[in-house]
Enzyme design. Structure first.
Site, PDB file in Angstrom:
ATOM      1  CE  LYS A 162       5.396 -50.657  44.206  1.00 31.19           C
ATOM      2  NZ  LYS A 162       5.500 -51.437  42.994  1.00 31.19           N
ATOM      3  CE  LYS A 183      11.320 -50.565  36.579  1.00 27.72           C
ATOM      4  NZ  LYS A 183      10.589 -50.815  37.799  1.00 27.72           N
ATOM      5  CE  LYS A 233      15.478 -48.835  42.803  1.00 26.23           C
ATOM      6  NZ  LYS A 233      15.038 -50.210  43.014  1.00 26.23           N
TER       7      LYS A 233
END
Ligand code: TRP
Length: 336
Positions: free
Chosen positions: A118, A203, A200
């Site tokens: 991140k 979202k 993956k």
């Protein structure tokens, strides 16, 4: 007749409302949660405190949090059987999170892969919350003394750090925290992006290709599956290494229909991807249809949703407060 009261094992998990829930959230997490409701005492929450470690649009965050609650219920998590709540409604999370920050080491937090990922993605906003995210997650977990924490593969490291923190705390103050096990379901544990099947299905991703949202229309779903990446062969065969796209589609199809990989290989033997991709799309459309419809209905009933999260926060707060009191006493905070 005498009844034996066996206390149920406890389970807890959360999802950040930082993006709309996807097919991956459903098949990888929520679908498995709902099957646990009778066997376990379950706590599920919307991790909004975690969501703000990355900048959020306030109106979107609020909307997504309520949508997520409606979707949890629509996916079959009965709020009478499960404790569903919003993380920021239970102030004990932030409070224990602070205490645990003081028992999490700089080096440990620096080694978290999610923090490194991140930080790379949000180079202009590497804030303290992003860094101490795992201490708050440890608090989320340890407040409830759960036996299991169902998480995706990517969160395992955080559950391990939770152990380290809990063990460190217990070694000083005695047995305050229970050490929970991560619980990684086998089927559908990892739904990958349809356009980039080695990553993956996320979202939080901005681009809308490669993922299916729970609220997508049948047309949107079919379009995404027709565009799904496969390979230059034509046979439907499970081989994650060499055929990641097809294997991902098989995983999705298996999770939606309950068929085994062998059955799927036989079903599409000699038919190629032209028949396979829309079949997977159809299966997903039928799986998501009742969820989408029920979520829509619930979202129109604001009073009901508010009642659910008020009751959930009350129940969660009661359990959380017990642990927090104990912790405050152990570390030496003066009694109120
Ligand atoms: N970090 C988790 C994720 O990104 C969400 C989460 C927050 C969580 N607190 C938790 C999951 C506690 C399990 C238990 O998916």
């Amino acid at each position: 007749m005498e009844e034996t009261i066996v206390s149920k094992k406890r389970m807890l998990s959360g999802i950040k409302p930082s993006g709309d829930l996807t097919l991956g959230s459903y098949l990888g997490a929520i679908k498995n949660w709902k099957e646990r409701a009778d066997e376990f005492e379950c706590y599920y929450f919307m991790a909004d405190l975690h969501a703000i470690t990355v900048r959020q649009n306030p109106a979107d965050l609020r909307r997504r949090t309520m949508e997520q609650l409606a979707q949890y219920i629509a996916c079959g998590l009965d709020p009478e059987k499960n404790t569903l709540f919003i993380q920021s409604h239970v102030h004990q999370h932030a409070e224990l999170g602070w205490v645990l920050n003081c028992y999490a080491m700089f080096g440990e937090l620096s080694r978290m892969t999610q923090f490194k990922d991140k930080s790379a993605k949000n180079a202009d906003n590497i804030n303290g919350g992003l860094f101490t995210y795992p201490s708050l997650m440890a608090a989320d977990i340890l407040l409830y003394q759960p036996d299991y924490v169902p998480v995706g593969e990517d969160q395992k490291q955080h559950v391990e750090l939770t152990h380290t923190i809990a063990r460190r705390f217990n070694s000083v103050y005695g047995d305050v925290f229970k050490l929970p096990e991560p619980y990684i379901p086998k089927v559908g544990a990892r739904v990958m992006s349809l356009t980039n099947p080695t990553a993956k299905m996320s979202k939080s991703e901005n681009e809308d290709t490669g993922r299916i949202l729970l609220m997508d229309s049948p047309e949107q779903i079919m379009r995404q599956f027709k565009r799904a990446v496969t390979d230059s062969e034509t046979c439907v065969r499970f081989d994650k290494e060499n055929k990641p796209g097809v294997s991902n589609l098989m995983t999705i199809y298996a999770a939606c229909t309950g068929k085994t990989f062998e059955e799927i290989e036989r079903e599409f033997d000699g038919q190629g991807y032209g028949a396979f991709k829309p079949a997977v799309g159809e299966a997903v459309v039928e799986t998501l249809r009742p969820i989408r419809e029920e979520a829509r209905r619930l979202l129109a009933d604001k009073a009901y949703l508010q009642d659910v999260c008020r009751k959930g926060a009350e129940r969660a707060g009661y359990a959380a407060e017990k642990t927090l009191r104990k912790v405050y006493k152990k570390v030496g905070f003066a009694a109120r």
